[in-house]
Design a protein around this motif. Sequence first.
Motif, PDB file in Angstrom:
ATOM      1  N   GLU A 359       0.808  -1.222   0.000  1.00 50.19           N
ATOM      2  CA  GLU A 359       0.000   0.000   0.000  1.00 50.19           C
ATOM      3  C   GLU A 359       0.838   1.267   0.000  1.00 50.19           C
ATOM      4  OE1 GLU A 359      -2.468  -0.423   3.408  1.00 50.19           O
ATOM      5  OE2 GLU A 359      -3.814  -1.904   2.470  1.00 50.19           O
ATOM      6  N   ASN A 360       2.162   1.141   0.115  1.00 45.28           N
ATOM      7  CA  ASN A 360       3.031   2.318   0.170  1.00 45.28           C
ATOM      8  C   ASN A 360       4.158   2.157  -0.841  1.00 45.28           C
ATOM      9  OD1 ASN A 360       2.131   3.931   2.817  1.00 45.28           O
ATOM     10  ND2 ASN A 360       2.026   1.730   3.247  1.00 45.28           N
ATOM     11  N   ILE A 361       4.017   2.848  -1.968  1.00 44.33           N
ATOM     12  CA  ILE A 361       4.939   2.691  -3.088  1.00 44.33           C
ATOM     13  C   ILE A 361       6.359   3.078  -2.710  1.00 44.33           C
ATOM     14  CG2 ILE A 361       5.474   3.545  -5.403  1.00 44.33           C
ATOM     15  CD1 ILE A 361       2.505   3.874  -5.891  1.00 44.33           C
ATOM     16  N   SER A 362       6.506   4.100  -1.840  1.00 42.16           N
ATOM     17  CA  SER A 362       7.842   4.585  -1.498  1.00 42.16           C
ATOM     18  C   SER A 362       8.561   3.708  -0.502  1.00 42.16           C
ATOM     19  CB  SER A 362       7.760   6.008  -0.935  1.00 42.16           C
ATOM     20  OG  SER A 362       6.971   6.027   0.244  1.00 42.16           O
ATOM     21  N   CYS A 363       7.878   2.699   0.029  1.00 38.22           N
ATOM     22  CA  CYS A 363       8.494   1.832   1.036  1.00 38.22           C
ATOM     23  C   CYS A 363       9.587   0.975   0.386  1.00 38.22           C
ATOM     24  CB  CYS A 363       7.436   0.932   1.684  1.00 38.22           C
ATOM     25  SG  CYS A 363       8.111  -0.165   2.934  1.00 38.22           S
ATOM     26  N   TYR A 381       3.665  -4.202  16.740  1.00 40.89           N
ATOM     27  CA  TYR A 381       2.442  -3.404  16.646  1.00 40.89           C
ATOM     28  C   TYR A 381       2.675  -2.276  15.647  1.00 40.89           C
ATOM     29  CZ  TYR A 381       5.492  -1.371  20.224  1.00 40.89           C
ATOM     30  OH  TYR A 381       6.593  -0.926  20.905  1.00 40.89           O
ATOM     31  N   ASP A 382       1.647  -1.503  15.366  1.00 41.53           N
ATOM     32  CA  ASP A 382       1.749  -0.296  14.548  1.00 41.53           C
ATOM     33  C   ASP A 382       1.559   0.898  15.467  1.00 41.53           C
ATOM     34  OD1 ASP A 382       2.225  -1.385  12.024  1.00 41.53           O
ATOM     35  OD2 ASP A 382       0.109  -1.815  11.730  1.00 41.53           O
ATOM     36  N   SER A 383       2.584   1.737  15.574  1.00 41.15           N
ATOM     37  CA  SER A 383       2.546   2.896  16.466  1.00 41.15           C
ATOM     38  C   SER A 383       2.984   4.147  15.717  1.00 41.15           C
ATOM     39  CB  SER A 383       3.468   2.657  17.672  1.00 41.15           C
ATOM     40  OG  SER A 383       3.629   3.831  18.432  1.00 41.15           O
ATOM     41  N   CYS A 384       2.594   5.302  16.231  1.00 39.20           N
ATOM     42  CA  CYS A 384       3.038   6.579  15.668  1.00 39.20           C
ATOM     43  C   CYS A 384       4.233   7.116  16.447  1.00 39.20           C
ATOM     44  CB  CYS A 384       1.898   7.598  15.678  1.00 39.20           C
ATOM     45  SG  CYS A 384       1.306   8.011  17.340  1.00 39.20           S
ATOM     46  N   GLU A 414       8.021  11.577   1.536  1.00 34.91           N
ATOM     47  CA  GLU A 414       7.751  13.015   1.385  1.00 34.91           C
ATOM     48  C   GLU A 414       8.154  13.787   2.651  1.00 34.91           C
ATOM     49  OE1 GLU A 414       3.674  13.389   0.355  1.00 34.91           O
ATOM     50  OE2 GLU A 414       3.915  12.475  -1.630  1.00 34.91           O
ATOM     51  N   LYS A 415       9.375  13.528   3.106  1.00 38.56           N
ATOM     52  CA  LYS A 415       9.994  14.212   4.242  1.00 38.56           C
ATOM     53  C   LYS A 415       9.292  13.961   5.570  1.00 38.56           C
ATOM     54  CE  LYS A 415      11.942  17.937   1.449  1.00 38.56           C
ATOM     55  NZ  LYS A 415      12.064  19.413   1.261  1.00 38.56           N
ATOM     56  N   ARG A 416       8.537  12.894   5.654  1.00 31.06           N
ATOM     57  CA  ARG A 416       7.956  12.528   6.942  1.00 31.06           C
ATOM     58  C   ARG A 416       8.316  11.089   7.257  1.00 31.06           C
ATOM     59  NH1 ARG A 416       2.262  10.392   6.947  1.00 31.06           N
ATOM     60  NH2 ARG A 416       1.823   9.647   4.838  1.00 31.06           N
ATOM     61  N   ASP A 417       8.457  10.804   8.550  1.00 34.16           N
ATOM     62  CA  ASP A 417       8.867   9.481   8.994  1.00 34.16           C
ATOM     63  C   ASP A 417       7.732   8.480   8.851  1.00 34.16           C
ATOM     64  OD1 ASP A 417      11.478  10.126   9.702  1.00 34.16           O
ATOM     65  OD2 ASP A 417      10.856  10.895  11.655  1.00 34.16           O
ATOM     66  N   ARG A 418       8.078   7.316   8.341  1.00 37.83           N
ATOM     67  CA  ARG A 418       7.143   6.197   8.284  1.00 37.83           C
ATOM     68  C   ARG A 418       7.866   4.954   8.807  1.00 37.83           C
ATOM     69  NH1 ARG A 418       2.965   6.416   4.716  1.00 37.83           N
ATOM     70  NH2 ARG A 418       2.240   4.632   5.936  1.00 37.83           N
ATOM     71  N   SER A 419       7.110   3.932   9.144  1.00 43.18           N
ATOM     72  CA  SER A 419       7.700   2.687   9.617  1.00 43.18           C
ATOM     73  C   SER A 419       6.823   1.518   9.185  1.00 43.18           C
ATOM     74  CB  SER A 419       7.851   2.708  11.143  1.00 43.18           C
ATOM     75  OG  SER A 419       8.401   1.498  11.615  1.00 43.18           O
ATOM     76  N   VAL A 420       7.470   0.414   8.786  1.00 44.27           N
ATOM     77  CA  VAL A 420       6.734  -0.762   8.319  1.00 44.27           C
ATOM     78  C   VAL A 420       6.030  -1.439   9.493  1.00 44.27           C
ATOM     79  CG1 VAL A 420       6.913  -2.990   7.145  1.00 44.27           C
ATOM     80  CG2 VAL A 420       8.379  -1.092   6.449  1.00 44.27           C
ATOM     81  N   ILE A 421       6.766  -1.636  10.578  1.00 46.40           N
ATOM     82  CA  ILE A 421       6.219  -2.264  11.775  1.00 46.40           C
ATOM     83  C   ILE A 421       7.104  -1.846  12.946  1.00 46.40           C
ATOM     84  CG2 ILE A 421       7.545  -4.413  11.616  1.00 46.40           C
ATOM     85  CD1 ILE A 421       5.025  -5.945  12.458  1.00 46.40           C
ATOM     86  N   GLU A 422       6.531  -1.708  14.149  1.00 44.12           N
ATOM     87  CA  GLU A 422       7.296  -1.281  15.311  1.00 44.12           C
ATOM     88  C   GLU A 422       7.310  -2.415  16.344  1.00 44.12           C
ATOM     89  OE1 GLU A 422       4.517   0.976  14.241  1.00 44.12           O
ATOM     90  OE2 GLU A 422       6.092   1.249  12.740  1.00 44.12           O
ATOM     91  N   GLU A 486      16.824  -1.466  10.866  1.00 41.60           N
ATOM     92  CA  GLU A 486      15.919  -0.934  11.849  1.00 41.60           C
ATOM     93  C   GLU A 486      16.197   0.537  12.109  1.00 41.60           C
ATOM     94  OE1 GLU A 486      16.318  -3.209  15.378  1.00 41.60           O
ATOM     95  OE2 GLU A 486      16.350  -5.095  14.310  1.00 41.60           O
ATOM     96  N   MET A 487      15.218   1.223  12.644  1.00 45.58           N
ATOM     97  CA  MET A 487      15.466   2.536  13.203  1.00 45.58           C
ATOM     98  C   MET A 487      15.349   2.404  14.697  1.00 45.58           C
ATOM     99  SD  MET A 487      12.139   4.907  13.187  1.00 45.58           S
ATOM    100  CE  MET A 487      10.664   4.421  14.054  1.00 45.58           C
ATOM    101  N   ASP A 488      16.139   3.182  15.428  1.00 43.77           N
ATOM    102  CA  ASP A 488      15.973   3.268  16.867  1.00 43.77           C
ATOM    103  C   ASP A 488      14.894   4.290  17.115  1.00 43.77           C
ATOM    104  OD1 ASP A 488      17.933   1.457  17.357  1.00 43.77           O
ATOM    105  OD2 ASP A 488      19.533   2.954  17.406  1.00 43.77           O
TER     106      ASP A 488
END
Length: 489
Positions: A359-363, A381-384, A414-422, A486-488
């Motif tokens: 669902e996210n082409i830029s991923c 989980y999925d978290s913000c 687009e200059k905002r943070d996203r994450s596949v899974i947390e 991963e990201m911390d």
Amino acid sequence: MKYIMKNNELAEKADCVCVYAFRGENVETALERDGRFIDTIFQKLCVLTLESREGAKKNQKSKRHEMSNRVEHLDKKTFQIIDTGHKRPDIQKKLIQVKTESDVASAADSAQNDPGQHPIGTEQKTIQERETNSAGPSAIGPATQNTSGIISGKSFSTDIEEFLQSLCEDVLKKLKQRKNPQVQKFIQEEYDKGVQCFTEVNKVKQIMTLSDSVCMIEVDNSDQGTGFLVFDRFILTNAHVVKNFINPGTLKLSGALKAVFNYEILRSEGNVLSVKDVIVAYSYEKDDRRRFHDFALLELEAAPDNCTELFERYKHASPPNRGGIYIVGHPNGKVKKMDPCFIIGSENQLQSINKHISENISCPYVSWGCWPYLHQNRITYDSCFFHGSSGSPVFDEHCYLIGIHSGGFHYEEEKRDRSVIEFAYSMPSIIEAIVTQVKKRSDILKLLSKFKTIRENFDLSPLEDTCGTNMPVNEEHQRDKDEKMEMDA
């Protein structure tokens, strides 16, 4: 069909994709769980053809495999999905419905009189899977009807399986229509409790009280992450929050660390407490049971006022695989926030990862790039909550401390943070490692012994201190690879 992937850009760039599956299931089930394929291939009558260069050269017709074939018979082979041009056979379902109409009615009446005799949990699970799956009924493969009206082309066991699934579905629908109070109660408790856990005032109040124990970690007046008071004057955070400020070969801090409590209003001062320069316990590696640890236990100069020791809220149990959770922390070094979200069970991790990617082409990730790094002591989980929230406590829907929020698989869109899974690391293995490292600190063992759950489940017997309290920093080389993925938080 030209495109069989939901992500058209992926379809343009990739000649083939790899699908993971569980032994014993059929191809269609594996493709549906994968989440990257369009619904059309589940709605039409499609088959698989084996890719064979030699066959193509000889102009031979490839053998066709039905979507109902079990995956282990097709392991490590490459296929094309072909639309046969025919509609999916629905004759059998109609025959089963006609044949069992009276049986369904009598089963529903019987269930009303004695609901306990039917496996409602299994029936409801079947309904949930069917209702949430837009692809419709499972494909069984081509079927024909002979002159006697009997369906051929499928195994007898498959017929029985479909019959039982159809029967379960029809029974539960009739029970719901008749407003059976016990069934309605089960459905409400089973599928609405996740939402309810976030709306109960009592639980929200508990989380608000527990959130007073959460602090922001600053190093040289720069925010680095989140921590929380676990007992007396000791706070817990992630090792990666402080690892860049540790003198090589020791557990002595090179920077001035501070813990800021009650930072809940923008530009407010909060309650600032200094952190002692020696780390009490630390781990940034895999243990001998292949569980990854990422924690640091820090000691404050003084204990904060009016804060709950969160080890009081620790309940010794295996990491939960479902349900709601609350995360409390300081994402991006800003005021304290709370994020209620839902656990992604281990059996649903791959599906969730593939769904996000499709669902996210830029991923930039592929599913196998995330999945192998989900160690067994991680809760997903999925978290913000992204950067700055590392070290946040994670509470379950009953407000028990179950983990420490640590990171995710990060990318930018687009200059905002996203994450596949947390994910968070679960508390049992962390506490076990802490107890092992503080065996020479009788004062700390004494403080831990006042918590009944810890006293009953961990060995708090002290060891004689002959070499001091400092332990060498041991960082595993494998973590360098992990950090690329991963990201911390």
